[in-house]
Every structure is written in C-alpha cells, then in structure tokens.
Scaffold this active site. Structure first.
Site, short mmCIF file in Angstrom:
data_model
loop_
_atom_site.label_atom_id
_atom_site.label_comp_id
_atom_site.label_asym_id
_atom_site.label_seq_id
_atom_site.Cartn_x
_atom_site.Cartn_y
_atom_site.Cartn_z
N CYS A 1 0.81 -1.23 0.00
CA CYS A 1 0.00 0.00 0.00
C CYS A 1 0.83 1.27 0.00
O CYS A 1 0.78 2.04 -0.96
CB CYS A 1 -0.92 0.00 1.22
SG CYS A 1 -2.16 -1.30 1.14
N1 LIG Z 1 -2.75 -6.27 1.98
C1 LIG Z 1 -3.08 -5.15 2.59
O1 LIG Z 1 -2.62 -4.86 3.69
C2 LIG Z 1 -4.06 -4.19 1.96
C3 LIG Z 1 -4.61 -3.18 2.76
C4 LIG Z 1 -5.51 -2.29 2.21
C5 LIG Z 1 -5.82 -2.39 0.85
N2 LIG Z 1 -5.26 -3.36 0.07
C6 LIG Z 1 -5.64 -3.42 -1.35
O2 LIG Z 1 -6.55 -4.49 -1.53
C7 LIG Z 1 -6.35 -5.09 -2.82
C8 LIG Z 1 -6.04 -6.57 -2.65
O3 LIG Z 1 -4.83 -6.69 -1.92
P1 LIG Z 1 -4.37 -8.04 -1.24
O4 LIG Z 1 -3.25 -7.70 -0.35
O5 LIG Z 1 -5.54 -8.79 -0.71
O6 LIG Z 1 -3.81 -8.82 -2.54
P2 LIG Z 1 -3.46 -10.38 -2.63
O7 LIG Z 1 -2.46 -10.49 -3.74
O8 LIG Z 1 -3.16 -10.93 -1.29
O9 LIG Z 1 -4.83 -11.03 -3.10
C9 LIG Z 1 -5.42 -10.77 -4.32
C10 LIG Z 1 -6.06 -12.05 -4.84
O10 LIG Z 1 -6.72 -11.76 -6.07
C11 LIG Z 1 -6.57 -12.89 -6.92
N3 LIG Z 1 -6.82 -12.49 -8.30
C12 LIG Z 1 -6.00 -11.87 -9.16
N4 LIG Z 1 -6.63 -11.66 -10.33
C13 LIG Z 1 -7.87 -12.16 -10.20
C14 LIG Z 1 -8.99 -12.24 -11.06
N5 LIG Z 1 -8.94 -11.74 -12.30
N6 LIG Z 1 -10.10 -12.84 -10.62
C15 LIG Z 1 -10.15 -13.35 -9.35
N7 LIG Z 1 -9.13 -13.29 -8.49
C16 LIG Z 1 -8.00 -12.70 -8.90
C17 LIG Z 1 -5.15 -13.35 -6.64
O11 LIG Z 1 -4.96 -14.70 -7.04
C18 LIG Z 1 -5.06 -13.16 -5.13
O12 LIG Z 1 -5.45 -14.32 -4.42
C19 LIG Z 1 -5.23 -4.28 -3.46
O13 LIG Z 1 -5.79 -3.25 -4.23
C20 LIG Z 1 -4.50 -3.68 -2.29
O14 LIG Z 1 -3.83 -2.50 -2.63
C21 LIG Z 1 -4.39 -4.27 0.61
#
Ligand SMILES: NC(=O)c1ccc[n+]([C@@H]2O[C@H](COP(=O)([O-])OP(=O)(O)OC[C@H]3O[C@@H](n4cnc5c(N)ncnc54)[C@H](O)[C@@H]3O)[C@@H](O)[C@H]2O)c1
Length: 439
Positions: free
Chosen positions: A279
């Site tokens: 992030c």
């Molecule tokens: N991790 C954090 O601390 C956090 C905090 C706030 C916001 N975010 C935001 O949340 C969002 C997700 O982050 P995250 O950390 O959970 O990511 P992550 O990589 O842990 O999880 C994302 C998931 O989406 C799946 N994916 C990818 N393409 C896909 C598709 N076309 N269809 C279905 N599934 C698909 C991936 O396989 C993965 O399992 C991002 O935008 C991130 O910036 C993350």
C-alpha cells in the site's frame, strides 16, 4: 406504474437484512479472505472466487493461508457450508452482492496496473444480472469505479442505481495488527447513486462494527489515497530528519520520542530502511498519476517517494561505513539481515526494503544471509534465498542488520552474539553498546 428501481433496491435490501443475500468475494488474498470470514460469521453464505486454484482448494479444505485468518476459524465455516471457493465465475449468476479485492500494483513506469480489475470485471460481466450490488475494494485512483468499471456493466439498457448498484469501499486492513481487524475498522463506502450508497452501507452494517457512508465513489476512492499519502509523506519527513540528524550527530529516535510528548499538534512517525508492503509505497502514485492528467504535479508525493527510495542506499552506506570503522571492507564481508518482512510480525515481503538492501549488498560484493521467523525463504525480485537460524547468522556475520523488528527476535542474545550491529528500527532502544550503530 411501479418502477424497477424500487423493486431491485427493496428486494436486495430485504435479502441483506434477512442475511439471505448470496455474498461473493472476488480475490481471496490478505483483504478478500478476512472479508469472506466476517460475512460468513455474520450468517451469510459466502462464495469466494479466485483465479489461483491452490487458494481455492485450500479454502475448500478449510485451510487458511492468510495470517489474520486462523484455520480454526475458517474450517468450521467451510464445514457448515457457509464458505466455499471456486475459480469458476459462472457462480456469479446466483450471487446478490460481489466485493472485488484483486491486486492493483504499479507498473515499472509507476503507472497503475488496472489489468486485474479489468480481467475480473470482464468475467463478472459475462454472468451479471439485475439486482446485484457490486463493490470495488481494491485501492485505486479516483474515477476507477465510475469511469472504468461502470461502462462494463451499464450495458443492454441496464441502469446503475435502478437495475444494479455499484460502490467503492476502501480496504483499510492492517495485517498483523492485533487490535484492529476487518470487523472493527470503520468502513467507508460511497456509491455511484444515493441508492447505491444506501445499499452498500446496509450491506457492511450486517457484519462490521462501524460504517461511514460518503457522497460518491470518488470521495471513497480519495479517502484511501489521502490516508496512505499522509503516512507516506510523514514517513518521508521522518526519514529526511534521520538523514539530517545523521549528518549532525543527533540521535533522531530521541528527538522523535521527545517531540511525541507534546500532547497536541504532533503525531510521531519513525524513520526506517525504506517503505514496504502493498500500500504505502504504491498507492500515492495512483494519485499522482491521476492528478498529472488533470495538470497538477503531486510534488509532496514525488519528493517523499524520492527520500523514502534513498533509505535502502543510506542503510547500505551505514553498513559499509560501520565495517570500515572496524577496518573491514564491505566486499567479501558477511552481512546478516534480521527480518526481511516489510514490517514487524507479518509474513509478507512485497516491496520490502530488505529486497533492495539484499540487491545493493550483493552488487557491492557482500555475502548476505538472513533470519526471519515469518519468512522461511525469499523467492522474489530475482532473489532466491533460504533463511538461517538467528544464532548462527549473528555469530558468523561481520555485521548484523536489523531490518525488521519482529517481536520474536531475542535482542539481548543478538547483541551478545554479534560483532557489529546496524539497527535501522531502534529495536535496541535502551541497550548501550559500542557494537551498535543506529540509523
Ligand atoms: N494487503 C493489505 O494490507 C491491503 C490493505 C488495504 C488495501 N489493500 C488493497 O486491496 C487489494 C487486494 O490486496 P491483497 O493484499 O488482498 O492482494 P493479494 O495479492 O493478497 O490477493 C489478491 C487475490 O486476487 C486474486 N486475483 C488476481 N486476479 C484475479 C482475477 N482476475 N479474478 C479473481 N481473483 C484474482 C489473486 O490470485 C489473489 O489471491 C489491493 O488493491 C491492495 O492495494 C491491501
């Protein structure tokens, strides 16, 4: 004549309040899986969709791969039929609500990579049907929901706010935080129309403690970027303070701790080896990319980005100077990193400054090893390295570097076993020793 607007909104509201709505979550990572669990615990039946079959299979076995979701919590929900996962988007035909939690990385050029959102929406659009509430949670630039996503669904005469509903709700999860998790972090939600906002807020209220409705998807998108830009810029200021204090021989940590005693008008931020995670290093560039299109240079963001980006170089210079003071060149020396996760007590190396430090040490000819109770091996950014045990690492190294201040480390033991320590996190606060070089 009764309009379909009222019908779809009312039918969905009733299903949500009765917890009969079929909930879907797309993207089952750090953000998506905890959300699945919260809604299942609130009584909904939740279907998770992910393109990664290994994650789908793990969930269906009741096994969690996300640190903040214990398997002991997930398994009973799967066994009770409240949670299931699939890689097949056709299940969307039977869903009433869909939260999208897919990655939003930056490209090498620091442009937003929208491909995950576009790909998942293209799949969703194939099975889309009237009456659905679609909520984007992935962090992104203001305008994504109404400019990019809406046209993909507002087809065939379907109208948002009448035939289906669309919101943006920023995810604020802080992995590894024992006090704040998905359930008790206030949830901001903004819809494209007032009906969308109302349904979005109603939906989250069923499972989360506090919901904060805002006037539009763009406001909700901007909220997240303000929060993360605030952090990134303030960390940049703390890092610049560290660089200045270093030149002037002042202990920056002592300065910040003393300043933090002011009961108003000051909030402490701390320097470190550089920004990490999914992030803080990334999100502000979503904003600067978008504002550039509007003719505004986001100067604070660019400047803080530059200073934060210098920190791994500064740390490696510190290591080199500390070794030189012990009449050892960095080239050929053994440098052992304590912690490679991007922050304390988590199992995530994404964007971790440790990766930059490993690369920089490698190019200057050092032999690098690491210990991290959360990361048994690194396979990222062209690095393939297995962790070694703490004691051996410290004993054999010419210089030990505390990159991540995990609580599990034995700091007293580390000081006893090591010859020279560079502490980038003030983890050795209160310990006085000639061996310690602080950031
Ligand atoms: N991790 C954090 O601390 C956090 C905090 C706030 C916001 N975010 C935001 O949340 C969002 C997700 O982050 P995250 O950390 O959970 O990511 P992550 O990589 O842990 O999880 C994302 C998931 O989406 C799946 N994916 C990818 N393409 C896909 C598709 N076309 N269809 C279905 N599934 C698909 C991936 O396989 C993965 O399992 C991002 O935008 C991130 O910036 C993350």
């Amino acid at each position: 004549m009764q309009t379909t607007t009222t019908n779809h909104a009312e039918v969905l509201a009733q299903k949500i309040e009765a917890r009969q709505a079929q909930v879907g979550v797309v993207g089952l990572g750090y953000v998506g899986l905890p959300l699945v669990v919260e809604f299942a615990q609130a009584g909904f039946t939740v279907t998770g969709i992910d393109v990664m079959q290994s994650k789908v299979d793990a969930i269906n076995r009741g096994e969690s791969y996300v640190q903040d979701v214990p398997t002991s919590v997930l398994k009973p929900l799967v066994e009770a039929g409240k949670v299931r996962a699939t890689s097949d988007f056709s299940v969307v035909s039977g869903l009433d609500t869909i939260n999208i939690c897919v990655p939003t990385p930056l490209r090498k050029t620091k442009d937003p990579d929208m491909s995950y959102i576009v790909n998942s929406c293209q799949e969703l659009a194939k099975y889309f049907h009237p009456g659905v509430l679609l909520i984007l949670e992935s962090t992104t630039y203001p305008g994504t929901t109404d400019e990019l996503m809406l046209p993909m669904f507002e087809t065939d005469g379907r109208k948002v706010g009448r035939d289906f509903f669309m919101c943006f709700s920023p995810e604020r999860v802080d992995p590894g935080n024992p006090n704040f998790q998905t359930k008790n972090i206030p949830k901001v939600v903004g819809g494209i129309t007032p009906a969308c906002t109302k349904l979005g807020a109603l939906f989250y209220k069923q499972a989360l403690d506090t919901v904060v409705p805002v006037g539009s998807t763009r406001v909700a998108e901007m909220v997240k970027l303000l929060e993360n830009t605030f952090r990134m810029i303030n960390i940049g200021l703390a890092n610049e303070m560290a660089l200045m204090c270093d030149r002037m021989g002042i202990n920056v940590w002592e300065v910040i701790d003393a300043a933090a005693t002011k009961p108003f008008g000051f909030m402490p931020f701390y320097p470190g080896p550089g920004l990490g995670g999914h992030c803080i290093p990334i999100d502000p560039f979503y904003l600067s990319w978008k504002t550039k299109q509007a003719g505004i240079e986001a100067r604070f963001i660019e400047l803080a980005g530059y200073i934060n980006g210098q920190m791994p170089h500064f740390v490696v210079d510190k290591i080199q100077n500390a070794l030189n003071d012990h009449t050892k060149p960095l080239k050929g020396s053994r440098v052992h990193l304590m912690g490679v996760a991007y922050k304390r007590d988590i199992d995530d190396v994404r964007e971790s400054p440790a990766l930059d430090i490993i690369h920089l040490l490698g190019t200057r000819g050092a032999k690098v090893s690491y210990s991290d109770p959360w990361i048994p091996k690194i396979q990222a950014d062209g690095i393939a390295l297995a962790g070694i045990d703490e004691e051996t690492g410290c004993r054999e190294a010419d210089c030990v570097v505390i990159v991540t201040d995990h609580k599990k480390f034995d700091y007293a033991g580390l000081v006893a076993q090591s010859r020279l320590i560079v502490d980038t996190r003030n983890a050795l606060k209160g310990i006085e020793s000639d061996k310690i070089v602080r950031l």
